[in-house]
Motif scaffolding. Structure first.
Motif, short mmCIF file in Angstrom:
data_model
loop_
_atom_site.label_atom_id
_atom_site.label_comp_id
_atom_site.label_asym_id
_atom_site.label_seq_id
_atom_site.Cartn_x
_atom_site.Cartn_y
_atom_site.Cartn_z
N MET A 51 0.83 -1.21 0.00
CA MET A 51 0.00 0.00 0.00
C MET A 51 0.87 1.26 0.00
SD MET A 51 -2.86 1.49 -0.07
CE MET A 51 -2.65 3.25 -0.27
N ILE B 52 -11.99 4.65 1.61
CA ILE B 52 -11.09 3.62 2.13
C ILE B 52 -11.86 2.33 2.44
CG2 ILE B 52 -9.23 5.07 3.05
CD1 ILE B 52 -12.08 3.94 5.19
N SER B 53 -13.02 2.17 1.80
CA SER B 53 -13.85 1.02 2.14
C SER B 53 -13.40 -0.28 1.45
CB SER B 53 -15.30 1.31 1.79
OG SER B 53 -15.40 1.49 0.39
N GLY B 54 -12.33 -0.20 0.68
CA GLY B 54 -11.81 -1.41 0.05
C GLY B 54 -12.33 -1.65 -1.35
N GLN B 55 -13.16 -0.72 -1.85
CA GLN B 55 -13.71 -0.86 -3.21
C GLN B 55 -12.78 -0.25 -4.25
OE1 GLN B 55 -16.70 -2.56 -3.47
NE2 GLN B 55 -16.33 -2.78 -1.28
N GLU B 56 -11.99 0.74 -3.83
CA GLU B 56 -11.09 1.46 -4.76
C GLU B 56 -9.67 1.01 -4.46
OE1 GLU B 56 -12.31 3.76 -6.83
OE2 GLU B 56 -14.35 3.91 -6.02
N PHE B 57 -9.06 0.25 -5.37
CA PHE B 57 -7.76 -0.33 -5.06
C PHE B 57 -6.62 0.68 -5.02
CE2 PHE B 57 -9.73 -4.38 -6.93
CZ PHE B 57 -10.21 -4.76 -5.67
N ILE C 121 -6.21 1.42 -0.20
CA ILE C 121 -6.75 0.32 0.62
C ILE C 121 -5.94 0.16 1.93
CG2 ILE C 121 -7.99 -1.03 -1.11
CD1 ILE C 121 -5.42 -2.73 -1.45
N GLY D 18 -7.02 -2.78 3.84
CA GLY D 18 -7.18 -3.99 3.07
C GLY D 18 -8.46 -3.95 2.26
N SER D 19 -8.86 -5.14 1.76
CA SER D 19 -10.02 -5.22 0.89
C SER D 19 -10.55 -6.65 0.92
CB SER D 19 -9.57 -4.84 -0.53
OG SER D 19 -10.65 -4.96 -1.43
N GLY D 20 -11.78 -6.81 0.50
CA GLY D 20 -12.31 -8.16 0.36
C GLY D 20 -12.69 -8.79 1.69
N ILE E 162 -10.90 -7.83 4.96
CA ILE E 162 -10.70 -6.41 5.25
C ILE E 162 -10.74 -6.21 6.77
CG2 ILE E 162 -13.16 -5.81 5.14
CD1 ILE E 162 -12.30 -3.23 3.64
#
Ligand code: HEM
Length: 171
Positions: free
Chosen positions: A82, A110-115, A118, A121-123, A126
């Motif tokens: 990151m 920063i909700s993990g939808q926009e790479f 992140i 994290g994401s997915g 998260i």
């Protein structure tokens, strides 16, 4: 705080915005946070430039996958950098400058939808503490900005402040 101290105009802008919701007798409350777009932009810019968990947490590939014509075999340990994404010239203009304004009116969150951003994290894995951490960071930073007068001691010039980073995890 260091980025804001080095950028007094942005600090003043943040203070002015906060003073629309905080007074000498009233402290910031959770309900105020949604009314502070510049504070939101500052926090996003900080997560972009100085992510708390620069390589997120290690993951393992569940099955063979191909990324950009490289084969990543099953069980390969992977890290997402990151820190590097936040400083990538292909994604951001002047990525290493402290520019909260880039997030004003931007859809990136920063909700993990926009790479591109992140920090939590994401997915499926998260950060489960995201909602709590996000509120707390806004409350703490807002309070620090508004309740203290910040300046650099020891006669150090703002442009000479050492912003070198050191890799470690602080808990
Ligand atoms: C600014 C504060 C925080 C940041 C930047 C942060 C960041 C992260 C990151 C990057 C991950 C790894 C996500 C991934 O694997 O892709 C993570 C996971 C996790 N975080 Fe946070 N975190 C913060 C605060 C918190 C708080 C306050 C809590 C608990 C109240 C928390 C609980 C967790 C847990 C339990 C996981 C593991 C989730 C899983 O693997 O399913 N975090 N966090």
């Amino acid at each position: 705080m260091t980025e804001l101290i080095r950028n007094p105009k942005k600090m003043t802008k943040a203070i002015n915005e906060l003073q629309t919701v905080i007074t000498k007798k009233r402290h910031i409350e959770e309900s105020n946070i949604s009314k502070l777009p510049y504070l939101h932009a500052i926090i996003k810019e900080i997560f972009k430039l100085h992510p708390v968990v620069p390589l997120l947490l290690p993951h393992k590939v569940e099955g063979d996958i191909e990324i950009n014509s490289y084969l990543v075999p099953k069980n390969t340990p992977t890290l997402v950098n990151m820190w590097a994404i936040g400083r990538d010239y292909n994604l951001w203009s002047t990525p290493t400058s402290f520019k909260p304004e880039r997030f004003l009116g931007s859809k990136i969150d920063i909700s993990g939808q926009e790479f591109d951003l992140i920090p939590f994290g994401s997915g499926i894995r998260i950060c489960v503490g995201l909602p709590l951490a996000y509120q707390m960071v806004h409350l703490v930073v807002a309070t620090l900005i508004e309740k203290f007068n910040w300046e650099v001691g020891g006669g150090i010039k703002l442009e000479e402040m050492n912003m070198d980073e050191k890799f470690e995890l602080s808990l």
